[in-house]
Design an enzyme around this catalytic site. Structure first.
Site, PDB file in Angstrom:
ATOM      1  N   CYS A 130       0.833  -1.211   0.000  1.00 54.07           N
ATOM      2  CA  CYS A 130       0.000   0.000   0.000  1.00 54.07           C
ATOM      3  C   CYS A 130       0.863   1.255   0.000  1.00 54.07           C
ATOM      4  CB  CYS A 130      -0.909  -0.003   1.232  1.00 54.07           C
ATOM      5  SG  CYS A 130      -1.756   1.566   1.485  1.00 54.07           S
ATOM      6  N   SER A 181      -9.641   3.467  -4.895  1.00 52.61           N
ATOM      7  CA  SER A 181      -8.675   2.469  -5.343  1.00 52.61           C
ATOM      8  C   SER A 181      -7.958   1.806  -4.181  1.00 52.61           C
ATOM      9  CB  SER A 181      -7.660   3.139  -6.268  1.00 52.61           C
ATOM     10  OG  SER A 181      -7.000   4.183  -5.571  1.00 52.61           O
ATOM     11  N   HIS A 187      -6.985   2.012   2.397  1.00 51.90           N
ATOM     12  CA  HIS A 187      -6.300   2.770   3.458  1.00 51.90           C
ATOM     13  C   HIS A 187      -7.083   4.066   3.728  1.00 51.90           C
ATOM     14  CE1 HIS A 187      -2.437   3.456   5.696  1.00 51.90           C
ATOM     15  NE2 HIS A 187      -3.103   4.573   5.876  1.00 51.90           N
ATOM     16  N   HIS A 239      -3.755   0.714   8.165  1.00 49.02           N
ATOM     17  CA  HIS A 239      -4.369   0.394   6.874  1.00 49.02           C
ATOM     18  C   HIS A 239      -5.826  -0.052   6.973  1.00 49.02           C
ATOM     19  CE1 HIS A 239      -4.051  -0.840   2.633  1.00 49.02           C
ATOM     20  NE2 HIS A 239      -4.714  -1.932   2.971  1.00 49.02           N
ATOM     21  N   GLN A 261      -8.920  13.477   0.168  1.00 45.93           N
ATOM     22  CA  GLN A 261      -8.174  14.288  -0.784  1.00 45.93           C
ATOM     23  C   GLN A 261      -8.507  15.756  -0.596  1.00 45.93           C
ATOM     24  OE1 GLN A 261      -7.691  12.916  -4.809  1.00 45.93           O
ATOM     25  NE2 GLN A 261      -8.677  10.959  -4.358  1.00 45.93           N
ATOM     26  N   ASN A 306     -13.571   9.977  -0.653  1.00 36.61           N
ATOM     27  CA  ASN A 306     -14.321   9.046  -1.485  1.00 36.61           C
ATOM     28  C   ASN A 306     -13.989   7.666  -0.957  1.00 36.61           C
ATOM     29  OD1 ASN A 306     -16.025   8.497  -3.673  1.00 36.61           O
ATOM     30  ND2 ASN A 306     -14.271   7.823  -4.887  1.00 36.61           N
ATOM     31  N   HIS A 318      -8.185   7.446   3.844  1.00 35.69           N
ATOM     32  CA  HIS A 318      -7.592   8.672   3.289  1.00 35.69           C
ATOM     33  C   HIS A 318      -8.655   9.535   2.630  1.00 35.69           C
ATOM     34  CE1 HIS A 318      -7.983   6.277  -0.373  1.00 35.69           C
ATOM     35  NE2 HIS A 318      -7.868   7.403  -1.064  1.00 35.69           N
TER      36      HIS A 318
END
Ligand code: H2U
Ligand code: ZN
Length: 341
Positions: free
Chosen positions: A48, A157, A160, A111, A164, A149, A162
């Site tokens: 990852c 995709s 993990h 993760h 943006q 998202n 996260h």
């Protein structure tokens, strides 16, 4: 509520309508059933790019971070320096240059976590990072879009945890519409649209959480089945306006909301969420900071709503009413189904 007739509801933030068809909630489901994607993930995945200590593309690496970690997106959708544009000759072929910065924010080094499964104080660290990013990028760019998202069903995709941040020299379409509707309302009524809306909804059947200064509700005009609008109950134009106490309250409310989401279908609830705050740095009394949550699931971890057909060609349509959706979200436990509590 389900004896209501089909009707349309108006969304004053986007100046658009949604078709509500409450009588259809009992129709048989013969559509797609997704594979249940729940799987056991490791706390650290050596493949990852977002896990601490791992390599990313272009010889970059992710450091051994212990809380949140923000880096410039290695595949940014926007570039800091504007380049050449296509030649056009007709007024019907309009274009605009755009410059900007795209960043990725890891919410946690672990993760296999998600915001819903993180401790409130770790969520608080994510809020601090959102504030720092919007404060910093807001001095250079017109619009800073903080978003997450989440989930394979949303096309993410990487599991993990996260989000943006895309900061741009121009205000994107949906934000520009909200800017216009809030400005028009303020001019017409002399008051803030979302502050008025929050007052209107106090104690209503659409409220899911109302405490610590924050209101989370399925808005009257929601188009996604379990859509949520999160509004501070006090005046706040941008994330940077939140005091340390406000951020504590928000962390706790966010945690509860996301646990309710996960508990609804006992799955890691997919969604797109993001913050809308006033563009630029000037005072904007017509703007109220808020977050939208758009989850795609409809009736189980595997059955989601599709925005297709009439929705692509006419307008969004929903069967389960916002009031029914809010009741479902209020009914579920506030302890995460995986916490064994
Ligand atoms: P999504 O799954 O939400 O797209 O997030 C992964 C983001 O991380 C995506 O925007 C970025 C992708 O561009 N990324 C990097 O910047 N570097 C990498 O090595 C992998 C992924
Ligand atoms: Zn990872």
């Amino acid at each position: 509520m389900s004896d209501l007739s089909p009707h349309r509801r108006y969304n004053p933030l986007t100046d658009s309508w949604v078709l509500v068809s409450p009588h259809r909630t009992d129709r048989p489901w013969l559509g797609q059933v997704d594979r249940d994607i729940a799987e056991d993930l490791p706390a650290y995945d050596p493949t990852c790019a977002l896990c601490p200590g791992n390599d990313r593309v272009q010889k970059k690496s992710t450091p051994e971070y212990t809380s949140t970690f923000v880096f410039d997106n290695d595949f940014p959708a926007i570039l800091t320096e504007p380049g050449p544009l296509p030649d056009t000759t007709s007024p019907l072929l309009q274009q605009q240059p755009i410059s900007g910065t795209a960043r990725v924010m890891c919410f946690s080094p672990q993760h296999n976590l998600s915001l819903a499964r993180m401790e409130v104080n770790s969520i608080r660290a994510v809020i601090d990072a959102w504030v720092a990013q919007t404060d910093e990028l807001g001095t250079t760019y017109e619009w800073v879009q903080v978003f997450e998202n989440k989930g394979e069903q949303m096309g993410a995709s990487n599991p993990h945890p996260h989000g943006q941040i895309w900061a741009t020299s121009s205000i994107p379409t949906l934000a520009a519409i909200e800017q216009r509707t809030q400005a028009d309302y303020f001019e017409r009524e002399g008051r803030n649209l979302l502050a008025d809306y929050a007052k209107t909804e106090a104690g209503s059947e659409r409220v899911v959480i109302d405490r610590d200064g924050f209101l989370a509700l399925v808005p009257y005009w929601a188009s996604w089945p379990f859509e949520i609008l999160l509004i501070p109950r006090f005046e706040a134009q941008r994330l940077g306006d939140l005091s340390t106490d406000d951020r504590d309250g928000l962390a706790s409310v966010l945690s509860e909301l996301l646990i309710r989401f996960d508990n609804l279908f006992e799955t890691s609830f997919p969604y797109s969420m993001g913050w809308h705050g006033a563009p630029g740095r000037d005072k904007a009394p017509d703007w109220q900071l808020h977050a939208h949550f758009y989850p795609p699931l409809l009736r189980s971890a595997m059955v989601r709503k599709f925005m297709v057909g009439y929705e692509m060609l006419g307008e969004p349509q929903r069967d389960i009413t916002p009031e029914q959706a809010a009741a479902r979200l209020r009914e579920v436990d506030t302890i995460h189904y995986l916490s064994g509590g």
